[in-house]
Design a protein around this motif. Structure first.
Motif, PDB file in Angstrom:
ATOM      1  N   GLN A 238      -8.355  39.170  29.063  1.00 54.47           N
ATOM      2  CA  GLN A 238      -7.076  38.787  29.633  1.00 54.47           C
ATOM      3  C   GLN A 238      -7.799  37.933  30.729  1.00 54.47           C
ATOM      4  O   GLN A 238      -8.511  37.721  31.133  1.00 54.47           O
ATOM      5  CB  GLN A 238      -6.422  39.901  29.831  1.00 54.47           C
ATOM      6  N   ASP A 239      -6.219  37.246  31.150  1.00 56.33           N
ATOM      7  CA  ASP A 239      -6.465  36.611  32.654  1.00 56.33           C
ATOM      8  C   ASP A 239      -6.386  38.081  33.633  1.00 56.33           C
ATOM      9  O   ASP A 239      -5.360  38.723  33.573  1.00 56.33           O
ATOM     10  CB  ASP A 239      -5.264  35.599  32.824  1.00 56.33           C
ATOM     11  N   GLN A 246      -3.736  43.989  41.928  1.00 54.36           N
ATOM     12  CA  GLN A 246      -3.488  45.642  42.310  1.00 54.36           C
ATOM     13  C   GLN A 246      -5.207  46.320  41.709  1.00 54.36           C
ATOM     14  O   GLN A 246      -5.506  47.398  42.747  1.00 54.36           O
ATOM     15  CB  GLN A 246      -3.304  46.247  41.081  1.00 54.36           C
ATOM     16  N   ILE A 247      -6.297  45.608  41.360  1.00 51.81           N
ATOM     17  CA  ILE A 247      -7.476  46.087  41.039  1.00 51.81           C
ATOM     18  C   ILE A 247      -8.345  46.133  41.850  1.00 51.81           C
ATOM     19  O   ILE A 247      -9.270  47.128  42.495  1.00 51.81           O
ATOM     20  CB  ILE A 247      -7.873  44.801  39.734  1.00 51.81           C
ATOM     21  N   ASN A 277     -18.954  53.049  35.390  1.00 54.46           N
ATOM     22  CA  ASN A 277     -17.761  53.268  34.406  1.00 54.46           C
ATOM     23  C   ASN A 277     -16.889  53.902  35.467  1.00 54.46           C
ATOM     24  O   ASN A 277     -15.765  53.215  34.584  1.00 54.46           O
ATOM     25  CB  ASN A 277     -18.315  55.144  34.461  1.00 54.46           C
ATOM     26  N   MET A 278     -16.804  53.905  36.758  1.00 53.43           N
ATOM     27  CA  MET A 278     -15.209  53.452  37.713  1.00 53.43           C
ATOM     28  C   MET A 278     -15.125  52.872  37.176  1.00 53.43           C
ATOM     29  O   MET A 278     -13.742  52.726  37.402  1.00 53.43           O
ATOM     30  CB  MET A 278     -15.551  54.257  39.165  1.00 53.43           C
ATOM     31  N   VAL A 279     -15.628  51.379  37.192  1.00 49.28           N
ATOM     32  CA  VAL A 279     -15.186  49.890  37.483  1.00 49.28           C
ATOM     33  C   VAL A 279     -14.483  49.840  36.161  1.00 49.28           C
ATOM     34  O   VAL A 279     -13.407  48.953  36.085  1.00 49.28           O
ATOM     35  CB  VAL A 279     -15.609  49.167  37.524  1.00 49.28           C
ATOM     36  N   ILE A 280     -14.510  50.052  35.000  1.00 46.36           N
ATOM     37  CA  ILE A 280     -14.166  49.623  33.739  1.00 46.36           C
ATOM     38  C   ILE A 280     -13.447  50.711  33.694  1.00 46.36           C
ATOM     39  O   ILE A 280     -12.165  49.793  32.611  1.00 46.36           O
ATOM     40  CB  ILE A 280     -15.959  50.484  32.889  1.00 46.36           C
ATOM     41  N   TYR A 286      -5.714  48.753  33.158  1.00 45.19           N
ATOM     42  CA  TYR A 286      -5.025  47.846  32.938  1.00 45.19           C
ATOM     43  C   TYR A 286      -4.723  47.410  31.818  1.00 45.19           C
ATOM     44  O   TYR A 286      -4.453  46.166  31.759  1.00 45.19           O
ATOM     45  CB  TYR A 286      -5.015  46.424  34.489  1.00 45.19           C
ATOM     46  N   ASN A 287      -4.888  48.437  30.400  1.00 43.79           N
ATOM     47  CA  ASN A 287      -5.124  47.591  29.418  1.00 43.79           C
ATOM     48  C   ASN A 287      -6.021  46.075  29.154  1.00 43.79           C
ATOM     49  O   ASN A 287      -5.985  45.397  28.105  1.00 43.79           O
ATOM     50  CB  ASN A 287      -3.752  47.096  27.909  1.00 43.79           C
ATOM     51  N   LEU A 288      -7.379  45.995  29.850  1.00 46.64           N
ATOM     52  CA  LEU A 288      -7.988  45.063  29.901  1.00 46.64           C
ATOM     53  C   LEU A 288      -9.357  44.946  28.976  1.00 46.64           C
ATOM     54  O   LEU A 288     -10.033  45.595  29.324  1.00 46.64           O
ATOM     55  CB  LEU A 288      -8.319  44.169  31.250  1.00 46.64           C
ATOM     56  N   ASN A 289      -9.503  44.125  27.935  1.00 53.26           N
ATOM     57  CA  ASN A 289     -10.758  44.193  26.847  1.00 53.26           C
ATOM     58  C   ASN A 289     -12.074  43.445  27.886  1.00 53.26           C
ATOM     59  O   ASN A 289     -11.733  42.131  27.593  1.00 53.26           O
ATOM     60  CB  ASN A 289     -10.015  43.524  25.315  1.00 53.26           C
TER      61      ASN A 289
END
Ligand SMILES: Nc1ncnc2c1ncn2[C@@H]1O[C@H](COP(=O)(O)OP(=O)(O)OP(=O)(O)O)[C@@H](O)[C@H]1O
Length: 314
Positions: A238-239, A246-247, A277-280, A286-289
């Protein structure tokens, strides 16, 4: 390691314009050195001082143990130069250009012919040797330009934006040839480039110039081993721009200050690999793949940007 170039407190002005302010930098023998900096930073001026084309106003320069101005003749026998504009004779063939330049070095005819034949073979352009330069592709001209620059078997090769204009495949070939020359002929190289990928791929030592001053100079090996933080790059489907603020805030709360957002990737410096792991988790929230996580051992892009932040100005 022997120093092939020693530059000490060098200044060069063009009228009121200070091209080099007070530069000190050394280059070691047998390495490929990258010289980086914005347009007008002073890279070409430094290359020309090393090659004895310009004389510095102040400071000391030693190249191959010689003074480029006083020992110009001796120096030119031992260096090769290739710049963006290769200065070759359009109406002469590849072969005749190389013969012409080779004769300027007083290389004996039989020896010169054998060197040209070997290099044409090595660079895989033997079959085009009778083609006029004006009819050659950029890649062929560049290869001819490198052969011209090394025909005198120099100890030091100065490449000033030499790969400009090459397509990705020819550029890759060009890089392979430079690496091979360093390996088999023990040539030292100073490479001036705006292509950070090229510099990362080729160079063992990097110097960054800003407004005529050195703002950064270190070997890639010490840069990689002395790093207190780890660079990572994460690709998403995703974009990322829609969630950027927010991120960024969440990562900052977790002590990750440096982040660089691209549309489908984010780059950052994390204190330890355990933080991945925390970053992922933050991104997944945010439902990012996530489609790729890359560990960037040496992030020249960040080093370059950091060295050009205003607080680093000298
Ligand atoms: N022969 C010259 N006469 C006058 N000014 C010059 C000359 N050569 C360079 N300069 C000036 O000196 C400064 C440094 O130029 P230089 O060409 O060394 O930069 P550079 O880092 O190689 O830039 P680029 O990446 O655009 O090639 C610039 O302000 C430039 O205009």
């Amino acid at each position: 390691m022997n120093k092939i170039v020693q530059i000490k407190n060098v200044q060069k002005r063009f009228g009121d314009n200070i091209a080099l302010d007070n530069i000190s930098v050394d280059f070691n023998e047998g390495c490929i050195h990258g010289l980086l900096g914005h347009n007008g930073a002073g890279k070409t001026t430094l290359i020309r001082i090393i090659g004895g084309i310009y004389k510095q106003d102040k400071g000391e320069v030693e190249v191959l143990g010689l003074n480029p101005i006083h020992d110009g003749y001796e120096l030119r026998k031992n260096i090769g130069v290739l710049s963006e504009n290769m200065c070759m004779y359009d109406r002469l063939s590849i072969y005749d250009n190389l013969m012409f330049y080779g004769k300027l070095y007083n290389i004996e005819k039989k020896e010169l012919k054998s060197r040209i034949d070997n290099y044409l073979k090595m660079f895989q352009i033997s079959e085009f040797k009778n083609k006029l330069i004006k009819d050659c592709s950029t890649g062929m001209k560049k290869k001819t330009g490198i052969i011209r620059a090394i025909i005198n078997e120099p100890k030091l090769l100065l490449l000033d934006e030499a790969s400009n204009g090459l397509d990705p495949i020819s550029k890759d070939e060009f890089h392979g040839l430079i690496k091979e020359l360093v390996k088999i002929k023990n040539i030292s190289v100073v490479l001036c480039s705006h292509d950070l990928g090229e510099v990362t791929k080729l160079c063992e030592h990097i110097t960054i110039i800003k407004k005529g001053n050195v703002v950064y100079s270190d070997s890639v090996s010490s840069l990689s081993s002395n790093k207190e933080s780890i660079g990572i790059k994460i690709d998403t489907i995703q974009d990322l721009f829609s969630f950027k603020e927010q991120i960024q805030k969440e990562l900052k709360d977790n002590k990750i200050d440096y982040t660089k957002f691209n549309r489908n990737s984010i780059e950052m410096e994390i204190p330890s690999l355990n933080d991945i792991n925390m970053v992922i988790k933050v991104l997944i929230n945010y439902n990012l793949n996530i489609i790729n996580v890359e560990h960037k051992i040496f992030d020249l892009n960040k080093i370059y940007l950091d060295s050009h932040r205003e607080e680093n100005a000298i």
